[in-house]
Design an enzyme around this catalytic site. Structure first.
Site, PDB file in Angstrom:
ATOM      1  N   TYR A 109       0.869  -1.520   0.056  1.00 14.48           N
ATOM      2  CA  TYR A 109       0.004   0.223  -0.102  1.00 14.48           C
ATOM      3  C   TYR A 109       0.899   1.307  -0.053  1.00 14.48           C
ATOM      4  CZ  TYR A 109      -2.836   3.721   2.253  1.00 14.48           C
ATOM      5  OH  TYR A 109      -3.498   4.829   2.772  1.00 14.48           O
ATOM      6  N   SER A 159      -3.455   9.896  10.586  1.00 12.05           N
ATOM      7  CA  SER A 159      -4.757   9.073  10.905  1.00 12.05           C
ATOM      8  C   SER A 159      -5.915  10.076  11.181  1.00 12.05           C
ATOM      9  CB  SER A 159      -4.435   8.408  12.218  1.00 12.05           C
ATOM     10  OG  SER A 159      -3.380   7.529  12.307  1.00 12.05           O
TER      11      SER A 159
END
Ligand code: NAI
Ligand code: 15L
Length: 266
Positions: free
Chosen positions: A136, A165
Site C-alpha cells: 500500500y 490518521s
C-alpha cells in the site's frame, strides 16, 4: 474562493463522506465518484460511479473539472492485485485524464505509510527519503512520483497529502502523533486548493499534535495551519494502553502495525 466544478473521488469512503458536505461550500458543482454507494445526488452534486482502473471512464470523469481531490483507492495494506488496479493503474488513469482534459491541480491523498519504515525517534521533513512499510505504501509512493513527473513534464500541480490518521478521534498511542482531525483535514485540502502556487508539494497531514514525527516547514507555501490537537484524547488512551512493548515493531516504526502486515501469498 469558488470553483465551477470540483471532483471528489473516493466520495463514499470515510474521508469522502466528511469532505462531501464541506467541499460543497467552495464550488458550484461537486462531482462525486466511487464504486461504493454514493446515495442520492443533492443540490449541486453530480454522481459518477467509476472504477479507477477504467481508463475510458476516467477520461470522461475529468471532463469540465476545475480541480480534483483524489481519495479513491485501496486505503490499507492488502494483496497486490487490488492495489495494482486501484492505486497504481488508477493513479495513471487519473493523471492521463487530467493531462487530456486540461485539469491543472490535484490534491492527492497519499499516506504516512510512504514513510512507515522510518523509526518513531526520527523527525521527517518533506525531502526525507521514502521508506514504504508495505505494498500500500509503495503504491502511494508511486502516485507521488507519478504526480511529480506530471508536474515536471506537463505542469499539472499536485499537493501530496501524507495523511496520518484521520478519524473522529485518535484510537491508540501511535495516533496521538499521527492524528488529523476532520476540521484540520478540511483546512489542509482547502489550503492546497487555494494556494496561488502549489507546484509539486509534499505535506504531512497531521493536526498540531504535541509530539510529531514530521516537519512541514518545507510546505509553508501552502499555508496549512492546523488548529486541533490529539492532546485532549491522551489521558483516556494512556489509561487504556498503559505500557508500550518496545520489542513490537509496531511500537518502533512510524507505520505502526502496517510494518508487520502480510505477506498475503505463499
Ligand atoms: P476508504 O477506504 O474509506 O475510502 C476509499 C474509497 O475508495 C472507498 O469508498 C472505495 O469504495 C473507493 N475505491 C476503492 N477502490 C476503488 C476503485 N478501484 N475504483 C474506484 N473507487 C475505489 O478510505 P479513507 O479512510 O476515506 O481514505 C481516503 C484516502 O485517504 C485513501 O486514498 C487513503 O489511502 C488515504 N488515507 C487515509 C487515511 C485515514 O486516516 N483515513 C490515512 C492516510 C491516507
Ligand atoms: C492509512 O493510510 C489508512 O488509510 C488509514 O486507514 C489508517 O490506517 C492510517 O493510515 C494510519 O496510519 O493510522
Amino acid at each position: 474562493l469558488r470553483f465551477p466544478r470540483l471532483l471528489l473521488t473516493g466520495a463514499a469512503g470515510g474521508l469522502g463522506k466528511v469532505l462531501r458536505p464541506r467541499l460543497k461550500a467552495y464550488c458550484d458543482q461537486l462531482r462525486l465518484s466511487d464504486i461504493s454507494d454514493l446515495g442520492e445526488a443533492g443540490e449541486g452534486e453530480e454522481l459518477a460511479p467509476v472504477r479507477l482502473e477504467d481508463r475510458a471512464a476516467m477520461l470522461q470523469l475529468l471532463e469540465g473539472v476545475s480541480a480534483v481531490v483524489h481519495l479513491g483507492g485501496v486505503s490499507v495494506e492488502a494483496p497486490f492485485d487490488p492495489i495494482l488496479q486501484a492505486n497504481i493503474v488508477g493513479a495513471y488513469n487519473l493523471y492521463e485524464a487530467a493531462r487530456k482534459q486540461g485539469v491543472k491541480r490535484i490534491v492527492l491523498a497519499s499516506s504516512n505509510h510512504v514513510m512507515g519504515f522510518h523509526r518513531q525517534d526520527q523527525v521527517l521533513d518533506v525531502n526525507s527519503p521514502a521508506r514504504p512499510d508495505g505494498l500500500y505504501g509503495v503504491s502511494k509512493a508511486f502516485a507521488e512520483d507519478l504526480s511529480r513527473f506530471y508536474f515536471d513534464r506537463y505542469g499539472i500541480e499536485t499537493a501530496c497529502l501524507r495523511i496520518g490518521s484521520s478519524f473522529p478521534e485518535p484510537r491508540d498511542r501511535r495516533m496521538l502523533n499521527t492524528f488529523l482531525s476532520y476540521d484540520d483535514l478540511e483546512r489542509l485540502v482547502m489550503a492546497c486548493l487555494s494556494a496561488p502556487v502549489v507546484g509539486h508539494s509534499i505535506v504531512y497531514g497531521v493536526s498540531d499534535n504535541l509530539r510529531t514525527w514530521c516537519d512541514n516547514r518545507g510546505a509553508a507555501h501552502l499555508g496549512y495551519r492546523p488548529q486541533d490537537s490529539s492532546e485532549p484524547y491522551r489521558a483516556a488512551i494512556e489509561a487504556r494502553q498503559p505500557t508500550i512493548d518496545l520489542s513490537d515493531p509496531a511500537a518502533l516504526y512510524q507505520g505502526g502495525a502496517f510494518v508487520r502486515t502480510g505477506p498475503f501469498e505463499g
